[in-house]
Design a protein around this motif. Structure first.
Motif, PDB file in Angstrom:
ATOM      1  N   GLU A  68       0.824  -1.210   0.000  1.00 31.24           N
ATOM      2  CA  GLU A  68       0.000   0.000   0.000  1.00 31.24           C
ATOM      3  C   GLU A  68       0.857   1.259   0.000  1.00 31.24           C
ATOM      4  O   GLU A  68       0.545   2.230  -0.705  1.00 31.24           O
ATOM      5  CB  GLU A  68      -0.916  -0.011   1.218  1.00 31.24           C
ATOM      6  CG  GLU A  68      -2.027  -1.046   1.139  1.00 31.24           C
ATOM      7  CD  GLU A  68      -2.913  -1.021   2.366  1.00 31.24           C
ATOM      8  OE1 GLU A  68      -2.887  -0.013   3.086  1.00 31.24           O
ATOM      9  OE2 GLU A  68      -3.636  -2.004   2.595  1.00 31.24           O
ATOM     10  N   LEU A  69       1.931   1.247   0.770  1.00 26.26           N
ATOM     11  CA  LEU A  69       2.837   2.410   0.766  1.00 26.26           C
ATOM     12  C   LEU A  69       3.452   2.613  -0.613  1.00 26.26           C
ATOM     13  O   LEU A  69       3.619   3.752  -1.069  1.00 26.26           O
ATOM     14  CB  LEU A  69       3.934   2.206   1.811  1.00 26.26           C
ATOM     15  CG  LEU A  69       3.512   2.324   3.278  1.00 26.26           C
ATOM     16  CD1 LEU A  69       4.678   1.981   4.203  1.00 26.26           C
ATOM     17  CD2 LEU A  69       3.006   3.724   3.587  1.00 26.26           C
ATOM     18  N   THR A  70       3.773   1.516  -1.268  1.00 24.87           N
ATOM     19  CA  THR A  70       4.324   1.610  -2.622  1.00 24.87           C
ATOM     20  C   THR A  70       3.309   2.202  -3.590  1.00 24.87           C
ATOM     21  O   THR A  70       3.638   3.063  -4.414  1.00 24.87           O
ATOM     22  CB  THR A  70       4.760   0.219  -3.111  1.00 24.87           C
ATOM     23  OG1 THR A  70       5.692  -0.348  -2.186  1.00 24.87           O
ATOM     24  CG2 THR A  70       5.401   0.314  -4.490  1.00 24.87           C
ATOM     25  N   GLU A  71       2.058   1.740  -3.502  1.00 24.94           N
ATOM     26  CA  GLU A  71       1.001   2.246  -4.382  1.00 24.94           C
ATOM     27  C   GLU A  71       0.761   3.736  -4.169  1.00 24.94           C
ATOM     28  O   GLU A  71       0.666   4.509  -5.137  1.00 24.94           O
ATOM     29  CB  GLU A  71      -0.286   1.471  -4.124  1.00 24.94           C
ATOM     30  CG  GLU A  71      -0.250   0.030  -4.602  1.00 24.94           C
ATOM     31  CD  GLU A  71      -1.501  -0.733  -4.229  1.00 24.94           C
ATOM     32  OE1 GLU A  71      -1.842  -1.680  -4.943  1.00 24.94           O
ATOM     33  OE2 GLU A  71      -2.143  -0.369  -3.222  1.00 24.94           O
ATOM     34  N   ILE A  72       0.662   4.148  -2.911  1.00 18.93           N
ATOM     35  CA  ILE A  72       0.388   5.554  -2.621  1.00 18.93           C
ATOM     36  C   ILE A  72       1.573   6.431  -3.010  1.00 18.93           C
ATOM     37  O   ILE A  72       1.404   7.525  -3.561  1.00 18.93           O
ATOM     38  CB  ILE A  72       0.048   5.722  -1.127  1.00 18.93           C
ATOM     39  CG1 ILE A  72      -1.266   4.997  -0.808  1.00 18.93           C
ATOM     40  CG2 ILE A  72      -0.076   7.200  -0.765  1.00 18.93           C
ATOM     41  CD1 ILE A  72      -1.623   4.989   0.652  1.00 18.93           C
TER      42      ILE A  72
END
Length: 264
Positions: free
Chosen positions: A157-161
């Motif tokens: 999720e951190l990568t996506e955001i």
């Protein structure tokens, strides 16, 4: 949209299964980083660059510009390895070049040259592997593979955001820069420094505000700590797996037979 993202969706190999491309990429990259052999790194760079330019049909000019991006960091790292400084007057017999400055001896040895060359080709081969993956595979396909590999959901999720906010940063900074430039904000050096400071501060505030809006939007859509994305339909290809196996086996065989031949 960044060109690198555009090519990831519109290249010739966009329909190849992302697992095949990721296995091929990470095997060659990890093998090159592990053995640190100049010949293996050179072959890896040639193969991955050929697949990116000739196979995926990525324009050569754009690929070359991407290779220039990490060149500053690579050259600075090479210089720190290549050049040695010593206050000792007894120099190594393997010194290829030496000079004296302010009482210090600055010299280059055979070992430092070999290490710098090895570093150059190893890093170059790793960069070519990562460029092959990013230029031929959309980011959400890579993240789907990571989910299947049971990578922690928080990291994904951190990568996506983070990836999403790259475009927010670029779009916002471009608009602010154009507005400043139209008002002669970069006409002199003093004005340029002042305008750049305003751009950075305004950009930080704007992106912080956009992040709060994103959180509100996600919560209003019943966000449950897991971002769901549609997964593309892919199928494995026996021909691709055979090709991956042959290329990997050939590079390993070259290392076993000729490993270290270019390193000294």
């Amino acid at each position: 949209m960044l060109l690198i993202d555009k090519y990831a969706y519109m290249n010739r190999w966009q329909h190849i299964h992302p697992i095949e491309k990721m296995v091929f990429t990470f095997f060659l990259m990890l093998f090159s980083l592990t053995v640190k052999d100049t010949l293996v790194s050179l072959i890896t760079f040639t193969v991955m660059s050929a697949f990116t330019i000739l196979g995926a049909k990525i324009p050569f000019k754009y690929y070359f510009k991407l290779l220039l991006v990490p060149s500053f960091f690579l050259l600075s790292s090479m210089l720190t390895i290549l050049i040695s400084v010593s206050s000792n007057h007894s120099l190594s017999p393997s010194s290829l070049w030496t000079t004296e400055f302010l009482g210090f001896h600055i010299f280059i040895t055979e070992n430092s040259v070999e290490t710098a060359i090895q570093l150059f080709f190893t890093v170059l081969s790793s960069i070519s592997c990562l460029y092959f993956l990013t230029l031929t595979t959309p980011i959400h396909d890579i993240l789907h593979v990571l989910r299947k590999l049971k990578v922690p959901a928080l990291l994904i999720e951190l990568t996506e955001i983070t990836y999403r906010f790259i475009f927010v940063f670029l779009e916002t900074s471009l608009k602010i820069h154009q507005a400043q430039n139209s008002r002669l904000g970069y006409f002199t050096v003093k004005q340029s420094i002042h305008s750049l400071g305003l751009l950075v501060s305004t950009l930080f505030v704007h992106v912080f505000q956009r992040s709060k809006e994103l959180i509100i939007a996600m919560n209003s859509r019943c966000y449950t700590e897991d971002i769901k994305l549609l997964e593309g339909e892919y199928s494995f290809s026996k021909r691709n797996w055979v090709l991956i196996g042959l290329i990997s086996f050939s590079i390993v065989s070259v290392y076993i037979q000729f490993g270290g031949s270019l390193n000294g």
